[in-house]
Scaffold this motif. Structure first.
Motif, mmCIF file in Angstrom:
data_model
loop_
_atom_site.group_PDB
_atom_site.id
_atom_site.type_symbol
_atom_site.label_atom_id
_atom_site.label_comp_id
_atom_site.label_asym_id
_atom_site.label_seq_id
_atom_site.Cartn_x
_atom_site.Cartn_y
_atom_site.Cartn_z
ATOM 1 N N GLY A 1 1.012 -1.906 -0.044
ATOM 2 C CA GLY A 1 -0.187 -0.103 -0.340
ATOM 3 C C GLY A 1 0.634 0.952 0.300
ATOM 4 O O GLY A 1 0.273 2.579 0.085
ATOM 5 N N LYS A 2 2.009 0.731 -0.086
ATOM 6 C CA LYS A 2 3.245 2.363 -0.061
ATOM 7 C C LYS A 2 3.055 2.032 -1.782
ATOM 8 O O LYS A 2 3.876 1.501 -1.449
ATOM 9 C CB LYS A 2 4.240 2.346 1.076
ATOM 10 C CG LYS A 2 4.037 2.275 2.576
ATOM 11 C CD LYS A 2 4.787 1.920 3.329
ATOM 12 C CE LYS A 2 5.734 3.135 3.280
ATOM 13 N NZ LYS A 2 6.300 3.119 4.867
ATOM 14 N N HIS A 3 3.686 3.736 -1.765
ATOM 15 C CA HIS A 3 4.349 3.749 -3.051
ATOM 16 C C HIS A 3 6.105 4.156 -2.997
ATOM 17 O O HIS A 3 6.181 4.879 -2.068
ATOM 18 C CB HIS A 3 3.854 5.332 -3.761
ATOM 19 C CG HIS A 3 2.337 4.628 -3.590
ATOM 20 N ND1 HIS A 3 1.831 6.387 -3.815
ATOM 21 C CD2 HIS A 3 1.601 4.040 -4.288
ATOM 22 C CE1 HIS A 3 0.253 5.964 -4.208
ATOM 23 N NE2 HIS A 3 0.306 4.291 -4.641
ATOM 24 N N GLY A 4 6.800 3.955 -3.924
ATOM 25 C CA GLY A 4 8.244 3.838 -3.152
ATOM 26 C C GLY A 4 9.090 4.134 -4.919
ATOM 27 O O GLY A 4 8.334 4.852 -5.811
ATOM 28 N N HIS A 5 10.528 3.791 -5.406
ATOM 29 C CA HIS A 5 11.017 4.098 -6.413
ATOM 30 C C HIS A 5 12.062 2.992 -6.679
ATOM 31 O O HIS A 5 11.582 1.832 -5.722
ATOM 32 C CB HIS A 5 12.137 5.090 -5.927
ATOM 33 C CG HIS A 5 11.081 6.627 -4.937
ATOM 34 N ND1 HIS A 5 11.318 6.690 -3.879
ATOM 35 C CD2 HIS A 5 11.715 7.513 -5.529
ATOM 36 C CE1 HIS A 5 10.693 8.089 -3.908
ATOM 37 N NE2 HIS A 5 11.206 8.707 -5.179
ATOM 38 N N PRO A 6 12.366 2.972 -7.902
ATOM 39 C CA PRO A 6 12.362 3.905 -9.150
ATOM 40 C C PRO A 6 11.056 4.056 -9.525
ATOM 41 O O PRO A 6 10.187 3.369 -9.846
ATOM 42 C CB PRO A 6 13.276 3.337 -9.133
ATOM 43 C CG PRO A 6 12.969 2.073 -9.420
ATOM 44 C CD PRO A 6 12.781 1.158 -8.393
ATOM 45 N N TYR A 7 10.488 4.914 -9.572
ATOM 46 C CA TYR A 7 9.439 5.094 -10.857
ATOM 47 C C TYR A 7 9.633 5.809 -12.268
ATOM 48 O O TYR A 7 11.482 6.224 -12.224
ATOM 49 C CB TYR A 7 8.701 6.453 -9.973
ATOM 50 C CG TYR A 7 8.577 7.667 -9.527
ATOM 51 C CD1 TYR A 7 8.849 8.917 -10.589
ATOM 52 C CD2 TYR A 7 9.542 8.233 -8.683
ATOM 53 C CE1 TYR A 7 9.279 10.057 -10.669
ATOM 54 C CE2 TYR A 7 9.744 9.260 -8.698
ATOM 55 C CZ TYR A 7 10.196 10.056 -9.372
ATOM 56 O OH TYR A 7 10.248 11.668 -8.988
ATOM 57 N N LEU A 8 8.568 5.823 -13.022
ATOM 58 C CA LEU A 8 9.075 6.051 -14.430
ATOM 59 C C LEU A 8 8.554 6.672 -14.680
ATOM 60 O O LEU A 8 7.146 6.914 -14.746
ATOM 61 C CB LEU A 8 9.002 5.193 -15.188
ATOM 62 C CG LEU A 8 10.253 4.157 -15.108
ATOM 63 C CD1 LEU A 8 9.783 2.444 -14.097
ATOM 64 C CD2 LEU A 8 10.838 2.447 -16.710
ATOM 65 N N VAL A 9 8.213 7.827 -15.816
ATOM 66 C CA VAL A 9 8.401 8.916 -15.711
ATOM 67 C C VAL A 9 8.342 9.153 -17.439
ATOM 68 O O VAL A 9 9.832 9.028 -18.562
ATOM 69 C CB VAL A 9 8.496 9.849 -15.284
ATOM 70 C CG1 VAL A 9 7.842 10.398 -13.417
ATOM 71 C CG2 VAL A 9 10.258 10.179 -14.967
ATOM 72 N N ALA A 10 7.069 9.858 -18.375
ATOM 73 C CA ALA A 10 6.713 10.125 -20.089
ATOM 74 C C ALA A 10 7.247 11.724 -19.758
ATOM 75 O O ALA A 10 7.605 12.497 -18.804
ATOM 76 C CB ALA A 10 6.187 9.741 -20.594
ATOM 77 N N ARG A 11 7.595 11.704 -20.435
ATOM 78 C CA ARG A 11 7.287 13.471 -21.116
ATOM 79 C C ARG A 11 6.399 13.947 -21.083
ATOM 80 O O ARG A 11 6.508 15.845 -19.963
ATOM 81 C CB ARG A 11 8.089 13.866 -23.096
ATOM 82 C CG ARG A 11 8.255 15.517 -22.733
ATOM 83 C CD ARG A 11 8.699 15.326 -24.463
ATOM 84 N NE ARG A 11 8.824 16.500 -24.665
ATOM 85 C CZ ARG A 11 10.099 16.709 -24.765
ATOM 86 N NH1 ARG A 11 11.131 16.029 -24.869
ATOM 87 N NH2 ARG A 11 10.753 18.643 -24.821
ATOM 88 N N GLU A 12 5.541 14.254 -20.902
ATOM 89 C CA GLU A 12 4.213 15.086 -20.566
ATOM 90 C C GLU A 12 4.347 14.752 -18.586
ATOM 91 O O GLU A 12 4.011 16.096 -17.821
ATOM 92 C CB GLU A 12 2.676 14.065 -20.286
ATOM 93 C CG GLU A 12 2.516 13.690 -21.738
ATOM 94 C CD GLU A 12 2.936 12.598 -22.513
ATOM 95 O OE1 GLU A 12 2.244 12.741 -23.777
ATOM 96 O OE2 GLU A 12 3.515 12.462 -21.868
ATOM 97 N N MET A 13 5.274 13.704 -17.434
ATOM 98 C CA MET A 13 5.112 14.111 -16.777
ATOM 99 C C MET A 13 5.950 15.028 -15.912
ATOM 100 O O MET A 13 6.582 15.389 -14.918
ATOM 101 C CB MET A 13 5.127 12.639 -16.147
ATOM 102 C CG MET A 13 5.199 12.430 -14.119
ATOM 103 S SD MET A 13 3.756 13.478 -13.765
ATOM 104 C CE MET A 13 2.620 12.297 -13.769
ATOM 105 N N ILE A 14 7.479 15.031 -16.838
ATOM 106 C CA ILE A 14 8.627 15.758 -17.064
ATOM 107 C C ILE A 14 8.602 17.201 -17.251
ATOM 108 O O ILE A 14 9.273 17.278 -16.012
ATOM 109 C CB ILE A 14 9.664 15.022 -17.825
ATOM 110 C CG1 ILE A 14 10.029 13.494 -17.548
ATOM 111 C CG2 ILE A 14 11.250 16.001 -17.835
ATOM 112 C CD1 ILE A 14 10.817 12.952 -18.786
#
Length: 208
Positions: free
Chosen positions: A147-160
């Motif tokens: 239930g906890k969010h962590g790393h690593p996460y991946l991001v596309a250009r829109e989120m960048i």
């Protein structure tokens, strides 16, 4: 249409590690007392090694610790970018790293923190596959453990771009919550994705 697979990795390592009392990036990994044979690795070099198979290049964001981390960064085949004002906080380091990703002509990144053991290879593969297979309206893939969010996460250009448009005083969680419809949370069986190591006691506990 899925995301293009080529991406850069960004490791945020500009913190001053005040609670640890020594730079967390240079802590031995695994800990010497863990029962494992010494590998000569540090949190930073182990993170670079773990991310290398999933990225075209690795950028380490440093701060006032640049002189200490640069030898490890370059010996591990990564590059570095300096946060000119790391006292602004971790989000400003994220912006510095992501701007470097765009400057190299890439549209996606895998982001992690240096103050945690690297995630398992199978976890990284799961996250990478989820991201590259995701539809275009998914801007980020985030691991979830218990239930906890962590790393690593991946991001596309829109989120960048959403991160880069925010004030340096913002934080990634707030930007994430503003874009929840575009985020995919991926359950993984890996406690390392949510494990922070901020104090000597937390580091010592890793070897028990």
């Amino acid at each position: 249409m899925p995301h293009a697979p080529g991406l850069y990795a960004v490791i945020l390592a500009a913190g001053q590690s005040t609670r640890m009392g020594t730079d967390k990036a240079l802590l031995p990994w695994p800990p010497a007392a863990s029962g494992s044979a010494p590998t000569g690795q540090t949190f930073l070099s182990a993170a670079i090694q773990a991310l290398e198979p999933f990225s075209d290049a690795i950028i380490v964001v440093v701060g006032k610790n640049e002189d200490n981390l640069a030898p490890v960064v370059y010996a591990s085949g990564a590059s570095l970018v300096r946060n000119p004002d790391p006292d602004r906080g971790q989000f400003s380091s994220l912006q510095a790293g992501l701007q470097e990703v765009l400057s190299h002509g890439r549209d996606a990144a895998m982001v992690t923190l240096v103050d945690r053991p690297p995630a398992n290879t199978s976890t990284l593969q799961t996250l990478y596959s989820a991201f590259t297979d995701a539809p275009r309206d998914v801007w980020a893939v985030v691991p979830e453990f218990n239930g906890k969010h962590g790393h690593p996460y991946l991001v596309a250009r829109e989120m960048i771009e959403a991160f880069l448009k925010a004030a340096p005083s913002a934080n990634a969680r707030d930007i994430e919550h503003q874009n929840l419809p575009h985020i995919a949370y991926v359950a993984v069986d890996d406690p390392l994705v949510t494990l922070n190591v901020d104090t000597p006691e937390e580091y010592a506990a890793l070897s028990q």
